[in-house]
Design a protein around this motif. Structure first.
Motif, PDB file in Angstrom:
ATOM      1  N   TYR A  97       0.843  -1.193   0.000  1.00 27.94           N
ATOM      2  CA  TYR A  97       0.000   0.000   0.000  1.00 27.94           C
ATOM      3  C   TYR A  97       0.878   1.242   0.000  1.00 27.94           C
ATOM      4  O   TYR A  97       2.039   1.217   0.401  1.00 27.94           O
ATOM      5  CB  TYR A  97      -0.929   0.024   1.225  1.00 27.94           C
ATOM      6  CG  TYR A  97      -0.277   0.456   2.516  1.00 27.94           C
ATOM      7  CD1 TYR A  97      -0.336   1.788   2.933  1.00 27.94           C
ATOM      8  CD2 TYR A  97       0.413  -0.453   3.319  1.00 27.94           C
ATOM      9  CE1 TYR A  97       0.281   2.189   4.117  1.00 27.94           C
ATOM     10  CE2 TYR A  97       1.029  -0.058   4.492  1.00 27.94           C
ATOM     11  CZ  TYR A  97       0.955   1.259   4.892  1.00 27.94           C
ATOM     12  OH  TYR A  97       1.574   1.671   6.055  1.00 27.94           O
ATOM     13  N   SER A  98       0.294   2.342  -0.466  1.00 29.49           N
ATOM     14  CA  SER A  98       0.961   3.640  -0.415  1.00 29.49           C
ATOM     15  C   SER A  98      -0.086   4.698  -0.091  1.00 29.49           C
ATOM     16  O   SER A  98      -1.277   4.511  -0.351  1.00 29.49           O
ATOM     17  CB  SER A  98       1.656   3.958  -1.746  1.00 29.49           C
ATOM     18  OG  SER A  98       0.717   3.992  -2.813  1.00 29.49           O
ATOM     19  N   ILE A  99       0.374   5.795   0.497  1.00 28.40           N
ATOM     20  CA  ILE A  99      -0.501   6.872   0.948  1.00 28.40           C
ATOM     21  C   ILE A  99      -0.164   8.152   0.188  1.00 28.40           C
ATOM     22  O   ILE A  99       1.002   8.506   0.046  1.00 28.40           O
ATOM     23  CB  ILE A  99      -0.336   7.113   2.463  1.00 28.40           C
ATOM     24  CG1 ILE A  99      -0.764   5.872   3.262  1.00 28.40           C
ATOM     25  CG2 ILE A  99      -1.120   8.337   2.908  1.00 28.40           C
ATOM     26  CD1 ILE A  99      -2.223   5.546   3.170  1.00 28.40           C
ATOM     27  N   GLU A 100      -1.185   8.822  -0.308  1.00 27.15           N
ATOM     28  CA  GLU A 100      -1.039  10.145  -0.929  1.00 27.15           C
ATOM     29  C   GLU A 100      -2.112  11.043  -0.318  1.00 27.15           C
ATOM     30  O   GLU A 100      -3.251  11.051  -0.767  1.00 27.15           O
ATOM     31  CB  GLU A 100      -1.205  10.063  -2.443  1.00 27.15           C
ATOM     32  CG  GLU A 100      -0.188   9.170  -3.141  1.00 27.15           C
ATOM     33  CD  GLU A 100      -0.493   8.987  -4.621  1.00 27.15           C
ATOM     34  OE1 GLU A 100      -1.388   9.698  -5.129  1.00 27.15           O
ATOM     35  OE2 GLU A 100       0.156   8.135  -5.248  1.00 27.15           O
ATOM     36  N   GLY A 101      -1.737  11.765   0.735  1.00 26.84           N
ATOM     37  CA  GLY A 101      -2.743  12.546   1.450  1.00 26.84           C
ATOM     38  C   GLY A 101      -3.770  11.621   2.073  1.00 26.84           C
ATOM     39  O   GLY A 101      -3.419  10.725   2.833  1.00 26.84           O
ATOM     40  N   ARG A 103      -5.677   9.710   0.218  1.00 31.32           N
ATOM     41  CA  ARG A 103      -5.873   8.589  -0.702  1.00 31.32           C
ATOM     42  C   ARG A 103      -4.974   7.429  -0.297  1.00 31.32           C
ATOM     43  O   ARG A 103      -3.861   7.631   0.176  1.00 31.32           O
ATOM     44  CB  ARG A 103      -5.567   9.004  -2.143  1.00 31.32           C
ATOM     45  CG  ARG A 103      -6.582   9.969  -2.746  1.00 31.32           C
ATOM     46  CD  ARG A 103      -6.391  10.090  -4.257  1.00 31.32           C
ATOM     47  NE  ARG A 103      -6.580   8.805  -4.928  1.00 31.32           N
ATOM     48  CZ  ARG A 103      -7.773   8.297  -5.262  1.00 31.32           C
ATOM     49  NH1 ARG A 103      -8.882   8.965  -4.972  1.00 31.32           N
ATOM     50  NH2 ARG A 103      -7.857   7.138  -5.876  1.00 31.32           N
ATOM     51  N   ILE A 104      -5.477   6.220  -0.511  1.00 28.71           N
ATOM     52  CA  ILE A 104      -4.688   5.016  -0.254  1.00 28.71           C
ATOM     53  C   ILE A 104      -4.752   4.137  -1.484  1.00 28.71           C
ATOM     54  O   ILE A 104      -5.819   3.966  -2.087  1.00 28.71           O
ATOM     55  CB  ILE A 104      -5.184   4.255   1.000  1.00 28.71           C
ATOM     56  CG1 ILE A 104      -4.297   3.032   1.284  1.00 28.71           C
ATOM     57  CG2 ILE A 104      -6.660   3.863   0.883  1.00 28.71           C
ATOM     58  CD1 ILE A 104      -4.560   2.386   2.629  1.00 28.71           C
ATOM     59  N   ALA A 135      -9.580  -0.088  -2.345  1.00 36.03           N
ATOM     60  CA  ALA A 135      -9.618   0.982  -1.337  1.00 36.03           C
ATOM     61  C   ALA A 135      -9.141   2.288  -1.964  1.00 36.03           C
ATOM     62  O   ALA A 135      -8.186   2.306  -2.741  1.00 36.03           O
ATOM     63  CB  ALA A 135      -8.732   0.617  -0.153  1.00 36.03           C
ATOM     64  N   LYS A 136      -9.819   3.394  -1.626  1.00 36.47           N
ATOM     65  CA  LYS A 136      -9.426   4.670  -2.234  1.00 36.47           C
ATOM     66  C   LYS A 136      -9.183   5.789  -1.230  1.00 36.47           C
ATOM     67  O   LYS A 136      -8.405   6.699  -1.508  1.00 36.47           O
ATOM     68  CB  LYS A 136     -10.475   5.115  -3.255  1.00 36.47           C
ATOM     69  CG  LYS A 136     -11.813   5.540  -2.669  1.00 36.47           C
ATOM     70  CD  LYS A 136     -12.710   6.146  -3.742  1.00 36.47           C
ATOM     71  CE  LYS A 136     -13.997   6.715  -3.148  1.00 36.47           C
ATOM     72  NZ  LYS A 136     -14.827   7.381  -4.177  1.00 36.47           N
ATOM     73  N   GLN A 137      -9.834   5.759  -0.066  1.00 34.65           N
ATOM     74  CA  GLN A 137      -9.668   6.831   0.904  1.00 34.65           C
ATOM     75  C   GLN A 137      -9.552   6.266   2.313  1.00 34.65           C
ATOM     76  O   GLN A 137     -10.130   5.220   2.625  1.00 34.65           O
ATOM     77  CB  GLN A 137     -10.842   7.811   0.846  1.00 34.65           C
ATOM     78  CG  GLN A 137     -10.834   8.722  -0.367  1.00 34.65           C
ATOM     79  CD  GLN A 137     -11.933   9.770  -0.300  1.00 34.65           C
ATOM     80  OE1 GLN A 137     -13.067   9.469   0.059  1.00 34.65           O
ATOM     81  NE2 GLN A 137     -11.601  11.002  -0.634  1.00 34.65           N
ATOM     82  N   TRP A 138      -8.789   6.968   3.156  1.00 35.89           N
ATOM     83  CA  TRP A 138      -8.632   6.559   4.542  1.00 35.89           C
ATOM     84  C   TRP A 138      -8.678   7.799   5.420  1.00 35.89           C
ATOM     85  O   TRP A 138      -8.396   8.918   4.996  1.00 35.89           O
ATOM     86  CB  TRP A 138      -7.294   5.836   4.752  1.00 35.89           C
ATOM     87  CG  TRP A 138      -6.125   6.774   4.664  1.00 35.89           C
ATOM     88  CD1 TRP A 138      -5.519   7.237   3.524  1.00 35.89           C
ATOM     89  CD2 TRP A 138      -5.438   7.405   5.759  1.00 35.89           C
ATOM     90  NE1 TRP A 138      -4.499   8.108   3.838  1.00 35.89           N
ATOM     91  CE2 TRP A 138      -4.429   8.236   5.196  1.00 35.89           C
ATOM     92  CE3 TRP A 138      -5.592   7.348   7.136  1.00 35.89           C
ATOM     93  CZ2 TRP A 138      -3.574   8.989   5.984  1.00 35.89           C
ATOM     94  CZ3 TRP A 138      -4.728   8.114   7.921  1.00 35.89           C
ATOM     95  CH2 TRP A 138      -3.741   8.915   7.355  1.00 35.89           C
ATOM     96  N   ALA A 139      -9.038   7.584   6.682  1.00 32.17           N
ATOM     97  CA  ALA A 139      -8.994   8.658   7.682  1.00 32.17           C
ATOM     98  C   ALA A 139      -8.914   8.011   9.050  1.00 32.17           C
ATOM     99  O   ALA A 139      -9.604   7.020   9.323  1.00 32.17           O
ATOM    100  CB  ALA A 139     -10.228   9.559   7.585  1.00 32.17           C
TER     101      ALA A 139
END
Length: 274
Positions: A97-101, A103-104, A135-139
């Motif tokens: 996985y990678s995180i961009e802001g 977005r995941i 998966a597209k967003q995380w918080a």
């Protein structure tokens, strides 16, 4: 005495996945933690257990919760070394996985190849393997006081998961672990525990491997007076375990100086009696 070996080394293979339904239950949690938002490092600081799931239409979805005949708990995600690891299924599943802001991005899932006699659990495993790469967003919302932090994952089709966090051993103990291997004998043994009457110890010996994976050392059998977090011993089954050993910060009286946490079951042997 005969042994049948079942290997659980991280052999990986892409899954051919199909959508399947399951039954079960998970309680609704209408309100979340009241603390501040977490950053990407907070993903790695907790074990995340699924507490609520919602359909793309926003209704609660119970199909992600089953009562497993094998005694597995709630679906759990761990974020370790840029991989998301899924536990409490038939197999251990993982993906990069990678995180961009907020977005995941999650890669295709890979899995160990253990046989599974629980059809519902296998169906859930297939379902998880299909949706996780979407998966597209995380918080993360951190808790205050006794509140557990909350991870929200949203998928491309609108499905949403909410997962509660439990601190990892490294978060609890504040230091990186030492990696060791222990072979656990198939049967517990009576031992003289300083605090527990009639205690049954695990019987263990240390295994060491070279960089090429070849075994270089096998220690003597010893009584093990502690427990291994995350490990449930099954009588008649011996295991080689990969363990994360943490040094305790404040050692209680008559307690071990270390905390032992299961990282992986490397191999298992089932004892057969004639």
């Amino acid at each position: 005495m005969k042994f049948r070996w079942t290997w659980c080394l991280p052999l990986i293979a892409s899954l051919t996945l199909a959508a399947c339904g399951t039954t079960g239950g998970g309680g609704a949690r209408p309100t979340g933690p009241s603390g501040p938002a977490g950053d990407a490092q907070s993903l790695t600081a907790y074990h995340w257990q699924l507490k609520q799931a919602y359909t793309p239409a926003g209704t609660e979805d119970q199909s992600w919760f089953i009562t497993s005949s094998s005694g597995k708990g709630l679906l759990q995600l761990d974020f370790v070394d840029q991989r998301v690891v899924v536990k409490n299924l038939c197999n251990v599943m993982s993906a990069g996985y990678s995180i961009e802001g907020q977005r995941i991005n999650v890669t295709r899932t890979m899995s160990t190849l253990m046989a599974c006699n629980d059809n519902q659990l296998m169906m859930l495993e297939q379902k998880v393997g299909r949706i996780l790469p979407t998966a597209k967003q995380w918080a993360v919302q951190l808790g205050q006081g006794q509140e557990a932090p909350r991870l929200t994952l949203q998928f491309i089709d609108g499905t949403k998961w909410q997962l509660d966090g439990k601190p990892t051993a490294q978060t609890q103990h504040g230091s990186a672990p030492e990696r060791i291997f222990l072979e656990v004998a198939s049967q517990r043994t009576s031992c003289n525990h300083p605090l527990i009457k009639d205690f049954q110890c695990l019987k263990v010996r240390e295994i060491r491997y070279g960089d090429n994976g070849v075994k270089t050392h096998t220690g003597p059998w010893e009584n093990f007076y502690s427990e291994i977090e995350g490990y449930k011993h099954e009588p008649g089954v011996s295991n080689v375990l990969r363990i994360n050993r943490f040094k305790r910060q404040n050692v209680p009286a008559d307690a071990s100086s270390y905390v032992y946490v299961l990282d992986m079951v490397v191999s298992s042997a089932i004892e057969k009696r004639n």
